[in-house]
Write an enzyme that holds these catalytic residues in place. Structure first.
Site, short mmCIF file in Angstrom:
data_model
loop_
_atom_site.label_atom_id
_atom_site.label_comp_id
_atom_site.label_asym_id
_atom_site.label_seq_id
_atom_site.Cartn_x
_atom_site.Cartn_y
_atom_site.Cartn_z
N LYS A 76 0.86 -1.18 0.00
CA LYS A 76 0.00 0.00 0.00
C LYS A 76 0.89 1.23 0.00
CE LYS A 76 -3.90 1.99 2.61
NZ LYS A 76 -4.81 1.81 3.77
N SER A 151 -9.74 1.89 2.68
CA SER A 151 -8.86 2.66 1.84
C SER A 151 -7.80 1.82 1.12
CB SER A 151 -8.16 3.72 2.69
OG SER A 151 -7.32 3.10 3.66
N SER A 175 -10.07 -0.53 6.86
CA SER A 175 -9.47 -0.42 5.53
C SER A 175 -8.73 -1.63 5.00
CB SER A 175 -8.55 0.79 5.46
OG SER A 175 -9.32 1.95 5.32
N1 GLN Z 1 -13.38 4.30 6.09
C1 GLN Z 1 -12.79 4.74 7.32
C2 GLN Z 1 -12.37 6.18 7.18
O1 GLN Z 1 -12.65 6.75 6.20
C3 GLN Z 1 -11.64 3.87 7.70
C4 GLN Z 1 -10.42 4.11 6.91
C5 GLN Z 1 -9.26 3.27 7.32
O2 GLN Z 1 -9.41 2.24 7.96
N2 GLN Z 1 -8.09 3.75 6.97
O3 GLN Z 1 -11.76 6.75 8.02
#
Ligand code: GLN
Length: 488
Positions: A76, A151, A175
């Site tokens: 990532k 994400s 995410s």
């Molecule tokens: N969807 C969540 C957010 O927007 C979690 C994102 C994540 O786990 N990085 O913060």
């Protein structure tokens, strides 16, 4: 080879049926052919990947390799990688080359894994659909109109489309698990503190945790063995004896391999808001766990409904502090023209950050400001404590908790654009796990509307990854959802 497990790849490399260079070339060719439409990778550098593969082949030839030596993987684009761009999906870091490797990258590199490239992601990991990336949305390999989740959507799409055998992800509120669910993969968010955060671009430091994304629980266990471990460079890294996360998988099973396992089913995970297609697949999966010998009990998680509101105070509060370092001075984007220092900060940040990141910085700064932090930030921390207590209570009457990972299968790109609340609520089943610092795993358990994958979530008590991975593995021995691929 593109569908092979890590065990099979390791076997082929050890038996010299193929070299790491050949394997790396195979995936690089797929990336070159398929990534232009998927947009799963932000950066690739075939020369660098092949150099790593040659070094791995040399190690294997000397008989010095470990189980992962020579196997390619994608990172990532939130993990710092010396010599490669690390953009975090943002214009702010679009020119940033880290001088050092994140600990996770370093450990997997020392294990001999070959970096294929850096995967696309929501900007600064803020999002659930990969639509907030400065580099454009990622496509779901199961349906090009659909989002891959977020994400870590680039990592999920890359593995699902077989552009990489495995990938790293990070999970602050879901995410790893949510994109794994939406793309038909197995992904694990470990207990907070067992995988080093050093060299990860920080979003919300008390929640961020790195983990593996792969085709099966067994593959995740192999990767976690290399990723986990104490790191003096991360102040929240836990000093614990090393564990072999494959140990339960390696044990013999029998026909009721999960005999004695108690699975807790929270009513709150099966109520309003859960789509019928997802509910059907998850319930069928739980029936399979019963066939494998597990018993189910109901467990209450009464404060679960407060997890999303508490998270959307705590995560932006921490983000507003973490992202203050991006000021155009030390690294990242700097505006071309400005009047003075303050104007330079302002313009650099205005240009460098996208809308969702700015929204979170504003919310977080507000929640932490004098006169409001008691009403918002401290209140959210109290709720966090209640949620952790709910889980602790639930684990007095069960070993693992199961439920859906995401309330719905993947939506199409643009579908949630006008409805942020809907987007935030899509993490309703995953966020509590981060607030409590617990491990959570998602594995594929069927298909729902439009033929899109459904994920089952397994939540464990702190440090119970080996048991979670084993439960997922026994299910994967009995089913073949995890073997399905969107490739023709
Ligand atoms: N969807 C969540 C957010 O927007 C979690 C994102 C994540 O786990 N990085 O913060």
């Amino acid at each position: 080879m593109i569908d092979a497990s890590l065990r099979e790849l390791a076997g082929a490399l050890a038996a010299k049926r193929l070299s790491s260079v050949e394997l790396t070339q195979l995936f690089l060719e797929r990336i070159e052919r398929l990534n232009p439409s998927l947009n799963a990778f932000i950066t690739t550098d075939p020369e660098k990947s092949l150099a790593l593969a040659r070094a791995a082949d040399a190690r294997l030839a000397r008989g010095e390799g470990g189980p992962l030596t020579g196997i390619p993987l994608a990172h990532k684009d939130l993990f710092c990688t010396a010599g490669w761009l690390t953009t975090c999906g943002s214009r702010m870091l679009s020119n940033f080359v880290s001088p050092y490797d994140a600990t996770v990258v370093k450990r997997l590199g020392e294990a001999g894994m070959v970096t294929l490239g850096k995967t696309n992601m929501d900007e600064f990991a803020m999002g659930s659909s990969n639509e907030t990336s400065f580099y454009g949305p990622v496509k779901n390999p199961w349906r090009p109109e659909a989002v891959p989740g977020g994400s870590s959507g680039g990592s999920a799409a890359a593995v699902a489309a077989r552009l990489a055998p495995a990938a790293t992800g990070t999970d602050t509120g879901g995410s790893i698990r949510q994109p794994a669910a939406l793309c038909g993969l197995t992904g694990l968010k470990p207990t907070y503190g067992i995988v080093s955060r050093h060299g990860m671009v920080a979003f919300a430091s008390s929640l961020d945790q790195a983990g593996p994304m792969a085709k099966s629980a067994e593959d995740c266990a192999w990767l976690l063995n290399a990723m986990a471990g104490f790191d003096a460079r991360d102040s929240t890294s836990l000093e614990r004896p090393a564990e072999d996360y494959t140990r339960e998988i390696a044990a013999r099973g029998g026909d009721k391999p999960l005999d004695g396992l108690k699975i807790g089913l929270p009513r709150e995970y099966f109520g309003e808001g859960l789509a019928a297609d997802v509910a059907r697949a998850v319930e069928a999966a739980i029936a399979e766990f019963r066939r494998l010998g597990a018993r189910t009990v109901e467990v209450p998680l009464p404060n679960m409904g407060l997890s999303v509101p508490a998270y959307y105070v705590i995560a932006p509060a921490e983000a507003s502090s973490n992202l203050s370092r991006f000021d155009g001075v030390r690294y990242g984007h700097r505006a071309a023209e400005y009047a003075d220092l303050i104007d330079m900060y302002r313009k650099s940040r205005a240009e460098g950050f996208g809308a969702e990141v700015k929204r979170r910085i504003l919310i977080g700064t507000y929640a932490l400001s004098h006169g409001y932090h008691v009403a918002y930030y401290l209140q959210a921390q109290r709720i966090r404590r209640l949620i952790a207590a709910d889980f602790a209570e639930a684990f007095t009457s069960c070993d693992l908790i199961m439920g859906p990972t995401s309330p719905r299968v993947a939506c199409d790109i643009g579908d949630m654009a006008g409805d942020l609340i809907q987007m935030y609520l899509s993490d309703i089943y995953t966020i509590g796990v981060n607030l409590a610092g617990l491990p959570g795993l998602s594995l594929p358990c069927g298909f729902g509307e439009r033929g899109l994958p459904v994920g089952l979530q397994i939540i464990g008590n702190h440090f119970d990854e080996a048991r979670m991975l084993n439960a997922a593995h026994r299910y994967q021995l009995a089913t073949d959802w995890h073997r399905r691929s969107p490739q023709p």
